[in-house]
Write a protein that holds these residues in place. Structure first.
Motif, PDB file in Angstrom:
ATOM      1  N   HIS A  42       0.854  -1.192   0.000  1.00 39.06           N
ATOM      2  CA  HIS A  42       0.000   0.000   0.000  1.00 39.06           C
ATOM      3  C   HIS A  42       0.886   1.236   0.000  1.00 39.06           C
ATOM      4  CE1 HIS A  42       0.968   0.108   4.283  1.00 39.06           C
ATOM      5  NE2 HIS A  42       0.509  -1.136   4.382  1.00 39.06           N
ATOM      6  N   GLY A  43       0.274   2.416  -0.149  1.00 37.30           N
ATOM      7  CA  GLY A  43       1.029   3.653  -0.296  1.00 37.30           C
ATOM      8  C   GLY A  43       1.881   4.008   0.899  1.00 37.30           C
ATOM      9  N   THR A  44       1.374   3.781   2.101  1.00 31.89           N
ATOM     10  CA  THR A  44       2.127   4.126   3.310  1.00 31.89           C
ATOM     11  C   THR A  44       3.404   3.302   3.407  1.00 31.89           C
ATOM     12  OG1 THR A  44       0.060   4.690   4.445  1.00 31.89           O
ATOM     13  CG2 THR A  44       2.010   4.324   5.814  1.00 31.89           C
ATOM     14  N   ASP A  54       0.091   1.896  -8.051  1.00 26.85           N
ATOM     15  CA  ASP A  54      -1.332   1.848  -8.369  1.00 26.85           C
ATOM     16  C   ASP A  54      -1.961   3.177  -7.945  1.00 26.85           C
ATOM     17  OD1 ASP A  54      -3.740   0.835  -9.210  1.00 26.85           O
ATOM     18  OD2 ASP A  54      -4.176  -0.162  -7.309  1.00 26.85           O
ATOM     19  N   TRP A  55      -3.067   3.540  -8.581  1.00 24.00           N
ATOM     20  CA  TRP A  55      -3.764   4.772  -8.219  1.00 24.00           C
ATOM     21  C   TRP A  55      -4.595   4.559  -6.962  1.00 24.00           C
ATOM     22  CZ3 TRP A  55      -4.787   9.191 -11.837  1.00 24.00           C
ATOM     23  CH2 TRP A  55      -5.575  10.180 -11.241  1.00 24.00           C
ATOM     24  N   MET A  56      -5.458   3.553  -7.000  1.00 23.17           N
ATOM     25  CA  MET A  56      -6.397   3.324  -5.904  1.00 23.17           C
ATOM     26  C   MET A  56      -5.786   2.360  -4.892  1.00 23.17           C
ATOM     27  SD  MET A  56      -8.933   5.226  -6.713  1.00 23.17           S
ATOM     28  CE  MET A  56     -10.191   4.631  -5.587  1.00 23.17           C
ATOM     29  N   MET A  57      -5.470   2.871  -3.698  1.00 25.42           N
ATOM     30  CA  MET A  57      -4.948   2.046  -2.615  1.00 25.42           C
ATOM     31  C   MET A  57      -5.526   2.555  -1.301  1.00 25.42           C
ATOM     32  SD  MET A  57      -0.883   1.511  -3.567  1.00 25.42           S
ATOM     33  CE  MET A  57      -0.551   3.276  -3.700  1.00 25.42           C
ATOM     34  N   PRO A  79      -1.730   9.123  -6.080  1.00 24.42           N
ATOM     35  CA  PRO A  79      -1.425  10.560  -6.170  1.00 24.42           C
ATOM     36  C   PRO A  79      -0.793  11.119  -4.898  1.00 24.42           C
ATOM     37  CG  PRO A  79      -3.552  10.108  -7.161  1.00 24.42           C
ATOM     38  CD  PRO A  79      -3.106   8.841  -6.519  1.00 24.42           C
ATOM     39  N   ASP A  80      -1.270  10.688  -3.726  1.00 30.74           N
ATOM     40  CA  ASP A  80      -0.675  11.163  -2.470  1.00 30.74           C
ATOM     41  C   ASP A  80       0.786  10.713  -2.345  1.00 30.74           C
ATOM     42  OD1 ASP A  80      -2.908  12.499  -1.604  1.00 30.74           O
ATOM     43  OD2 ASP A  80      -3.673  10.838  -0.382  1.00 30.74           O
ATOM     44  N   LEU A  81       1.053   9.480  -2.750  1.00 26.36           N
ATOM     45  CA  LEU A  81       2.431   8.982  -2.716  1.00 26.36           C
ATOM     46  C   LEU A  81       3.318   9.808  -3.636  1.00 26.36           C
ATOM     47  CD1 LEU A  81       4.585   6.884  -1.923  1.00 26.36           C
ATOM     48  CD2 LEU A  81       3.715   5.421  -3.777  1.00 26.36           C
ATOM     49  N   ASP A  88      -0.525  16.346 -12.151  1.00 24.57           N
ATOM     50  CA  ASP A  88      -0.399  17.446 -11.202  1.00 24.57           C
ATOM     51  C   ASP A  88       0.185  16.952  -9.869  1.00 24.57           C
ATOM     52  OD1 ASP A  88      -0.882  20.272 -10.569  1.00 24.57           O
ATOM     53  OD2 ASP A  88      -2.331  19.495  -9.131  1.00 24.57           O
ATOM     54  N   ALA A  89      -0.092  15.700  -9.540  1.00 23.51           N
ATOM     55  CA  ALA A  89       0.458  15.110  -8.318  1.00 23.51           C
ATOM     56  C   ALA A  89       1.928  14.748  -8.465  1.00 23.51           C
ATOM     57  CB  ALA A  89      -0.340  13.860  -7.936  1.00 23.51           C
ATOM     58  N   GLY A  90       2.407  14.722  -9.709  1.00 23.46           N
ATOM     59  CA  GLY A  90       3.833  14.448  -9.919  1.00 23.46           C
ATOM     60  C   GLY A  90       4.132  13.241 -10.773  1.00 23.46           C
ATOM     61  N   ALA A  91       3.105  12.538 -11.269  1.00 23.26           N
ATOM     62  CA  ALA A  91       3.344  11.358 -12.102  1.00 23.26           C
ATOM     63  C   ALA A  91       3.979  11.758 -13.432  1.00 23.26           C
ATOM     64  CB  ALA A  91       2.040  10.618 -12.348  1.00 23.26           C
ATOM     65  N   ASP A  92       4.915  10.941 -13.897  1.00 20.12           N
ATOM     66  CA  ASP A  92       5.575  11.188 -15.177  1.00 20.12           C
ATOM     67  C   ASP A  92       4.904  10.437 -16.323  1.00 20.12           C
ATOM     68  OD1 ASP A  92       8.079  12.757 -14.422  1.00 20.12           O
ATOM     69  OD2 ASP A  92       8.250  11.032 -13.095  1.00 20.12           O
ATOM     70  N   ASP A  93       4.298   9.304 -16.009  1.00 18.79           N
ATOM     71  CA  ASP A  93       3.741   8.455 -17.065  1.00 18.79           C
ATOM     72  C   ASP A  93       2.629   7.602 -16.477  1.00 18.79           C
ATOM     73  OD1 ASP A  93       3.388   7.314 -19.522  1.00 18.79           O
ATOM     74  OD2 ASP A  93       5.390   6.422 -19.657  1.00 18.79           O
ATOM     75  N   PHE A  94       1.866   6.971 -17.353  1.00 21.32           N
ATOM     76  CA  PHE A  94       0.728   6.141 -16.941  1.00 21.32           C
ATOM     77  C   PHE A  94       0.753   4.815 -17.683  1.00 21.32           C
ATOM     78  CE2 PHE A  94      -0.440  10.511 -16.309  1.00 21.32           C
ATOM     79  CZ  PHE A  94      -1.076  10.511 -15.075  1.00 21.32           C
ATOM     80  N   ILE A  95       0.317   3.762 -16.988  1.00 21.70           N
ATOM     81  CA  ILE A  95       0.109   2.455 -17.599  1.00 21.70           C
ATOM     82  C   ILE A  95      -1.329   2.049 -17.313  1.00 21.70           C
ATOM     83  CG2 ILE A  95       0.734   0.003 -17.595  1.00 21.70           C
ATOM     84  CD1 ILE A  95       3.527   0.787 -16.715  1.00 21.70           C
TER      85      ILE A  95
END
Length: 332
Positions: free
Chosen positions: A32-34, A51-54, A60-62, A94-101
């Motif tokens: 998980h993100g934490t 992953d986006w949803m965790m 995004p928070d990570l 906007d959260a800082g991601a460079d790319d998406f899969i």
């Protein structure tokens, strides 16, 4: 390269881990993100696939937390998501991601995305530029040989030993260790401002000449501090400026240029002070023969508490075999 995966769904996590290992990468896994955030703080991996949803901290928070804390050492962030809306992509970037899969993902797409990230990370030439600057300054003195290589490895070795010691007051983390390895070669960068007849003099310096020589600490500090003022987030510049100014300070306050004592001397400078002196002792110079490791160790331990921080000396003693190995590897 080392890649951190943050994925709460077991099947998806196992699939990605297997695919990335098959591509030859070293993988760290967080459920998980934490957990991913804690791993990243310790390991500072250059690439994160999240992953986006965790639950708890989502993707995004990570990304935001990593961007806030990465300093000058860029981390490439890839978001894995089933979201396809433009607004979602904007939120992620906007959260800082460079790319998406997109889910479901395939090996070929993962490989392409990772190669793209590696190309971008490859543009970071900071390490090469810094060492080249240090070598430029050192090139004025033909006798120093592999001094910079040895000092950077000595300094890193002592920092690692301090991090493992029972004395936790120094709070040395991986970033400190990386930065001292990177910046310790700049300790004498200020010597570019010292005149040749002083810098290259084979005999003993006069009092006036020695005062001029001591100014290399201020010259180096002011040069690096000017760069730090332009890039205040660059922690490696802060450390390099500290080292350049304070690596000739003494633990008893009798050093220069500021007469600092004890823990008022930056820890990075206390470490480099020992590394620099050790290398001078074991190396042959015009004015002296090379001393043995044991004789050099005896001099350093004799100066514990006066010239050197006793805690740094203890760390040196705990890893002295590595010092011998480093000297042999980078022998002039």
């Amino acid at each position: 390269m080392k890649i951190l995966i943050a994925e709460d769904e077991l099947v998806s996590r196992k699939k990605m881990e297997k695919l990335l290992r098959s591509l030859g990468h070293e993988i760290l896994v967080a459920k998980h993100g934490t957990e991913a955030w804690e791993i990243w703080k310790n390991e500072r991996t250059r690439m994160v696939i999240t992953d986006w949803m965790m639950p708890g901290m989502d993707g995004p928070d990570l990304c935001r937390k990593i961007r806030e804390s990465e300093g000058s050492r860029y981390t490439y962030l890839i978001m894995v998501t089933a979201k396809q809306e433009v607004n979602d992509m904007v939120t992620g970037m906007d959260a800082g991601a460079d790319d998406f899969i997109s889910k479901p993902f395939v090996k070929e797409e993962l490989a392409v995305r990772i190669r793209s990230g590696q190309r971008i990370l490859g543009f970071e030439t900071r390490d090469i530029v810094i060492f080249s600057l240090a070598k430029l300054a050192e090139s004025r003195d033909s006798e120093t040989g592999n001094h910079l290589e040895r000092v950077r490895f000595y300094s890193k070795t002592v920092a690692e030993a301090l991090a493992l010691s029972d004395n936790g007051s120094h709070k040395i983390d991986n970033l400190f260790i990386e930065n001292i390895f990177l910046t310790s070669p700049l300790h004498d960068i200020g010597k570019v401002g010292i005149r040749d007849h002083i810098l290259l003099k084979p005999g003993r310096l006069t009092d006036e000449e020695f005062e001029a020589m001591k100014s290399h600490t201020i010259i180096g500090f002011e040069t690096l501090n000017d760069a730090l003022n332009k890039y205040p987030k660059a922690e490696y510049l802060r450390m390099s400026a500290e080292i350049a100014r304070s690596h000739h300070e003494r633990f008893d306050g009798k050093g220069y240029p500021d007469g600092l004592s004890g823990e008022n001397i930056p820890l990075s400078a206390r470490i480099v002070a020992l590394a620099d002196v050790y290398d001078a002792l074991v190396s042959k110079r015009v004015y002296k023969d090379a001393f043995s490791h044991d004789k050099s160790k005896s001099i350093i331990t004799g100066d514990s508490g006066t010239h050197f921080d006793p805690v740094v000396v203890d760390a040196f003693l705990s890893c002295e075999k590595k010092f011998i190995q480093i000297y042999e590897k980078f022998k002039d």
